[in-house]
Design a protein around this motif. Structure first.
Motif, mmCIF file in Angstrom:
data_model
loop_
_atom_site.group_PDB
_atom_site.id
_atom_site.type_symbol
_atom_site.label_atom_id
_atom_site.label_comp_id
_atom_site.label_asym_id
_atom_site.label_seq_id
_atom_site.Cartn_x
_atom_site.Cartn_y
_atom_site.Cartn_z
ATOM 1 N N THR A 88 9.057 29.612 34.500
ATOM 2 C CA THR A 88 9.050 29.348 33.058
ATOM 3 C C THR A 88 8.920 30.647 32.265
ATOM 4 N N ALA A 89 8.054 31.550 32.716
ATOM 5 C CA ALA A 89 7.855 32.822 32.011
ATOM 6 C C ALA A 89 9.120 33.675 32.042
ATOM 7 N N ILE A 90 9.776 33.734 33.186
ATOM 8 C CA ILE A 90 11.004 34.539 33.285
ATOM 9 C C ILE A 90 12.119 33.919 32.454
ATOM 10 N N ALA A 91 12.225 32.596 32.465
ATOM 11 C CA ALA A 91 13.240 31.920 31.647
ATOM 12 C C ALA A 91 13.000 32.181 30.164
ATOM 13 N N ALA A 92 11.732 32.169 29.742
ATOM 14 C CA ALA A 92 11.417 32.460 28.342
ATOM 15 C C ALA A 92 11.775 33.899 27.982
ATOM 16 N N LEU A 93 11.525 34.826 28.897
ATOM 17 C CA LEU A 93 11.940 36.215 28.671
ATOM 18 C C LEU A 93 13.445 36.305 28.418
ATOM 19 N N ALA A 94 14.205 35.489 29.135
ATOM 20 C CA ALA A 94 15.657 35.531 29.027
ATOM 21 C C ALA A 94 16.174 34.873 27.753
ATOM 22 N N LEU A 95 15.574 33.767 27.370
ATOM 23 C CA LEU A 95 16.182 32.901 26.351
ATOM 24 C C LEU A 95 15.590 33.044 24.949
ATOM 25 N N VAL A 96 14.399 33.601 24.822
ATOM 26 C CA VAL A 96 13.727 33.649 23.526
ATOM 27 C C VAL A 96 13.558 35.097 23.078
ATOM 28 N N GLU A 97 14.062 35.405 21.883
ATOM 29 C CA GLU A 97 13.848 36.738 21.318
ATOM 30 C C GLU A 97 12.506 36.755 20.610
ATOM 31 N N MET A 98 11.753 37.815 20.809
ATOM 32 C CA MET A 98 10.388 37.872 20.285
ATOM 33 C C MET A 98 9.964 39.328 20.135
ATOM 34 N N PRO A 99 8.841 39.582 19.466
ATOM 35 C CA PRO A 99 8.330 40.953 19.364
ATOM 36 C C PRO A 99 7.897 41.490 20.725
ATOM 37 N N LEU A 100 7.829 42.810 20.822
ATOM 38 C CA LEU A 100 7.477 43.460 22.091
ATOM 39 C C LEU A 100 6.147 42.972 22.665
ATOM 40 N N PRO A 101 5.079 42.810 21.862
ATOM 41 C CA PRO A 101 3.818 42.343 22.459
ATOM 42 C C PRO A 101 3.951 40.992 23.153
ATOM 43 N N LEU A 102 4.794 40.106 22.619
ATOM 44 C CA LEU A 102 4.976 38.813 23.272
ATOM 45 C C LEU A 102 5.784 38.950 24.557
ATOM 46 N N TYR A 103 6.772 39.858 24.551
ATOM 47 C CA TYR A 103 7.489 40.146 25.801
ATOM 48 C C TYR A 103 6.509 40.644 26.865
ATOM 49 N N MET A 104 5.594 41.510 26.451
ATOM 50 C CA MET A 104 4.597 42.037 27.391
ATOM 51 C C MET A 104 3.686 40.917 27.896
ATOM 52 N N ALA A 105 3.300 40.009 26.984
ATOM 53 C CA ALA A 105 2.439 38.895 27.392
ATOM 54 C C ALA A 105 3.142 37.998 28.403
ATOM 55 N N LEU A 106 4.440 37.729 28.173
ATOM 56 C CA LEU A 106 5.197 36.915 29.125
ATOM 57 C C LEU A 106 5.357 37.641 30.454
ATOM 58 N N GLY A 107 5.573 38.951 30.388
ATOM 59 C CA GLY A 107 5.654 39.731 31.622
ATOM 60 C C GLY A 107 4.367 39.662 32.411
ATOM 61 N N LEU A 108 3.227 39.712 31.690
ATOM 62 C CA LEU A 108 1.931 39.601 32.353
ATOM 63 C C LEU A 108 1.785 38.234 33.012
ATOM 64 N N VAL A 109 2.200 37.175 32.307
ATOM 65 C CA VAL A 109 2.123 35.822 32.868
ATOM 66 C C VAL A 109 3.006 35.709 34.109
ATOM 67 N N ALA A 110 4.227 36.253 34.035
ATOM 68 C CA ALA A 110 5.129 36.209 35.194
ATOM 69 C C ALA A 110 4.515 36.929 36.387
ATOM 70 N N GLY A 111 3.844 38.051 36.131
ATOM 71 C CA GLY A 111 3.200 38.778 37.220
ATOM 72 C C GLY A 111 2.017 38.031 37.793
ATOM 73 N N LEU A 112 1.169 37.491 36.904
ATOM 74 C CA LEU A 112 -0.013 36.759 37.357
ATOM 75 C C LEU A 112 0.348 35.510 38.156
#
Length: 401
Positions: A88-112
């Protein structure tokens, strides 16, 4: 090879190896896919690096934690929840445009939420084969995982550059879900139950073989990451020569694992195998000629999978079955930190003295690994006259049939 054929004929072994390799295939794609996508969206490699850093931190933190959870809630439950969260986190990274901090938060979730496939399968292996087959199985596993690092980056680069970065990330999601489901639904995952560990988180690191496996893994993978940075910087950011030379490096590891995997593991086994890596990487400093680099990295690669096999076997033989998953989680975390450190050191040296600096860094990491293995040789178990099965827990272990 006859021994490996016999091993693969053991019921379930070939299937579980194929399933876990497929489930782990995205490991070789995700970082590059995220890098290419975030750079494409933001126009900044710096921003992409921040998202990757958040993802790597998440993976490093999650390794021992999610692995330990498998002993509390069961492998299938933990693997399923983390798989769905990561996808879900990787799909959101792909499909949703957002500010950099939110990209980082999703990246953290994908890693965790990266599924602890590696810890799970190496915990299952001792329950699938007899004691004499376990060390060759670890070696075969370490060798075949090189397929991921040869094919995955090529595939994701091709898709991301020719089709688009969004389809590239979605391809990662599809393989993650398909491979993860295949592994989770494998009968062996349902049959093996990891007992709940009675020791606190991190206590397994008090075992000398575990801390040595983590430390040598940190240095070995740091060396490999520095090599990758060096090859890419030598051949203009990933030209054909770079891909071919890195493939030769992986082929050397594959060949070394298959050739040396049957050898008994004594206290000096790690030092000898890391010596091969150190010698090969030290020779890369002599010349940046493509043929020379290919030859020296072929030599260096021959020690990588055999060294990883020693790490897996010595860890398995030194901890209770209830602690194996967490122990492999810590080793994975050490390797992730090593990859980040190797890339960072190599990057600074490339900026300072040129591409040769990355090979100096790689050689330094490998030599340090050899020194650690030789200095603390008494901490490595002697498995020449014993098997590498985990120490049994003292209480009965329920097995689902």
């Amino acid at each position: 090879m006859a021994g490996y054929r016999e091993l693969l004929q053991t019921p379930g072994v070939g299937r579980i190896i194929a399933a876990q390799l497929t489930a782990r295939f995205p490991n070789g794609m995700t970082s590059l896919a995220v890098l290419l996508h975030i750079e494409h969206v933001t126009g900044s490699y710096g921003a992409a690096g921040l998202v990757l850093a958040a993802t790597s931190i998440g993976q490093a933190v999650a390794g021992p934690v999610t692995s330990r959870w498998m002993g509390i809630w069961g492998m299938r439950r933990v693997l399923t929840v983390t798989l769905l969260a990561c996808a879900t986190a990787i799909a959101a990274l792909a499909l949703v445009e957002m500010p950099l901090p939110l990209y980082m938060a999703l990246g953290l979730v994908a890693g965790l939420s990266t599924p602890p496939i590696q810890s799970a399968v190496r915990t299952i292996y001792p329950k699938m084969v007899n004691s004499k087959q376990l060390t060759p199985l670890y070696s075969l596993d370490a060798s075949l995982q090189e397929i991921i690092w040869v094919l995955a980056p090529v595939l994701i680069t091709l898709v991301a550059t020719q089709v688009g970065t969004v389809p590239g990330l979605l391809l990662v999601v599809v393989i993650l879900l398909g491979g993860g489901a295949w592994f989770i639904l494998s009968p062996e995952v349902g049959r093996v139950r990891i007992p709940r560990s009675r020791r606190g988180l991190g206590r397994v690191l008090t075992k000398p073989p575990v801390i040595l496996a983590t430390a040598t893994g940190f240095l070995l993978i740091g060396a490999c990451a520095a090599v990758e940075a060096g090859v890419v910087s030598t051949f203009d950011h990933g030209g054909l020569e770079a891909g071919l030379i890195l493939a030769v490096f992986a082929v050397g590891s594959l060949a070394g694992g298959l050739s040396f995997g049957h050898l008994p593991i004594g206290p000096w086994a790690m030092a000898r195998r890391l010596a091969i890596v150190a010698i090969g990487l030290s020779l890369t400093i002599v010349s940046l000629n493509a043929w020379w680099l290919g030859a020296t990295l072929l030599v260096a690669g021959a020690g990588i999978a055999p060294a990883l096999a020693v790490m897996f076997a010595m860890t398995s033989a030194s901890v209770r079955f209830s602690e194996t998953a967490e122990a492999y989680g810590w080793i994975s975390t050490g390797q992730l930190i090593g990859a980040a450190a190797g890339s960072a050191v190599a990057g600074f040296l490339v900026d300072g003295i040129g591409a040769q600096g990355a090979y100096i860094a790689a050689a330094a990491f490998a030599v340090a690994g050899f020194i650690v293995a030789a200095t603390f040789v008494r901490g490595f178990p002697d498995l020449r006259h014993r098997d590498s099965s985990p120490i049994p827990d003292t209480e009965p272990v329920e097995t689902i049939t």
